[in-house]
Enzyme design. Structure first.
Site, short mmCIF file in Angstrom:
data_model
loop_
_atom_site.label_atom_id
_atom_site.label_comp_id
_atom_site.label_asym_id
_atom_site.label_seq_id
_atom_site.Cartn_x
_atom_site.Cartn_y
_atom_site.Cartn_z
N LEU A 158 0.80 -1.10 0.06
CA LEU A 158 -0.12 -0.03 -0.04
C LEU A 158 0.95 1.19 0.04
O LEU A 158 1.96 1.13 0.67
CB LEU A 158 -0.92 -0.24 1.08
CG LEU A 158 -2.08 -1.17 1.38
CD1 LEU A 158 -2.63 -0.86 2.89
CD2 LEU A 158 -3.01 -0.98 0.41
N ASP A 159 0.43 2.32 -0.62
CA ASP A 159 1.29 3.61 -0.55
C ASP A 159 1.34 4.07 0.69
O ASP A 159 0.53 3.62 1.66
CB ASP A 159 0.57 4.55 -1.16
CG ASP A 159 0.56 4.30 -2.61
OD1 ASP A 159 1.28 3.32 -3.54
OD2 ASP A 159 -0.18 5.00 -3.56
N LYS A 160 2.52 4.48 1.07
CA LYS A 160 2.73 5.31 2.53
C LYS A 160 1.77 6.04 3.04
O LYS A 160 1.12 5.88 4.18
CB LYS A 160 3.83 6.09 2.44
CG LYS A 160 4.25 6.88 3.77
CD LYS A 160 5.46 7.67 3.59
CE LYS A 160 5.82 8.27 5.03
NZ LYS A 160 6.90 9.16 5.03
#
Length: 336
Positions: A158-160
């Site tokens: 998942l993106d940050k």
């Protein structure tokens, strides 16, 4: 005169390597211990003391080869792959980086766990893994939190700034089978997001091919392009608030930044998106124009449904929205 005989190279097994020699080319055959890992993460692990910037540079320049071919940093390694790794300089300064810090008890809610899988509700602001510019991410800190687990590996990312459900494998069998399941489209993935503007259609399929590219700074971005890879998102309207719309997004493919770029291309950038969003609108939202200050991207991995990769059990895992997202929705409902 006869031609000189070719030198046969016998690659070392990946399980036997903990540190790469710095003075010669190394050939490594990937075994089950490293299968499923990204190329860059594997190199960071074994190239002790080598700056990450240098590792990424030799990969970009084609000095690292996988099965005699150039490879990208994000390539997933497979059992039997043969890596050619050039000698890499070690930082002149001693590496004094502190070990990854474990999470405090309860800081990372567990959504599901058995002896093969761990599914947690990742907070926004924590990268899935360490990488360029990031010392430690979720997976490194989970390993520090669970030192008795022989293996913890990300099944996906998942993106940050994205919160929500993320799957970690605790066995090699689970990791390999989860990767196969995801490649085959066997994981149903739903995200909750808040977008700018009044999304009119109750249900809308967005099929726009996506292409990755680099900014002059070296930062990765994604754009809609006929030359890109096919990407399919299904946006379903949940609540309309006029200035913004609350949506469920089902991903039929899993491209980098897919929801963010598809929403923006549809005229409705995500609230708080600092890469593809409306920056002036985001600034106003952070100051409270939607009823309360909101200072993150509103994107949350809310649901994963799939068959357990080992037992075959049907799993339907839900990740509750974090308090700041629930708070913003409550403020919008009060002012409606």
């Amino acid at each position: 005169m006869s031609a000189p005989a070719k030198t046969e190279i016998t690659p070392q097994k990946s399980a036997s390597i903990s540190v790469l020699p710095a003075d010669r080319v190394t050939y490594v055959e990937i075994g089950e211990d490293a299968a499923g890992q990204r190329l860059d993460n594997y190199l960071v692990r074994v190239a002790k003391g080598v700056p990450k910037s240098h590792i990424y540079r030799v990969v970009r320049q084609g000095e690292v080869r996988v099965n005699r071919k150039r490879a990208k940093a994000e390539l997933k390694l497979e059992t039997g792959d043969v890596l050619r790794i050039p000698p890499m300089r070690v930082s002149q300064r001693p590496v004094t980086q502190a070990p990854a810090a474990p999470f405090a008890e309860g800081a990372i809610p567990v959504l599901y766990e058995d002896r093969h899988l761990l599914v947690v509700n990742k907070p926004a602001g924590i990268a899935a893994h360490g990488g360029s510019g990031i010392s430690y991410g979720l997976i490194e800190r989970l390993r520090a939190t669970h030192p008795d687990e022989p293996m913890l590996e990300l099944c996906h990312r998942l993106d940050k700034e994205t919160s929500g459900a993320i799957v970690i494998a605790k066995t090699r069998k689970a990791l390999v089978r989860m990767h196969d399941l995801m490649k085959a489209g066997g994981v149903e993935k739903h995200y909750f997001t808040l977008v700018k503007g009044d999304w009119v259609n109750e249900r809308q399929h967005v099929r726009l091919p996506l292409e990755r590219y680099l900014l002059a700074s070296g930062e990765r971005r994604v754009r809609v392009s006929a030359e890109g890879m096919k990407a399919h998102s299904i946006f379903t309207q949940l609540e309309r608030f006029g200035a913004v719309t609350f949506l469920d997004v089902e991903l039929k493919t899993g491209r980098t930044h897919q929801i963010r770029v598809h929403a923006c291309a549809s005229g409705h950038p995500l609230v708080g998106d600092d890469k593809y969003g409306d920056f002036e609108f985001n600034k106003a939202v952070a100051q409270g124009t939607l009823g309360m200050p909101f200072k993150r991207m509103f994107l949350h991995a809310a649901r994963l449904a799939f068959e357990h990769p080992v037992s075959g059990e049907a799993l339907d895992i839900r990740a509750p929205l974090p308090p700041e997202c629930e708070g913003l929705l409550a403020a919008l409902r009060r002012s409606r």
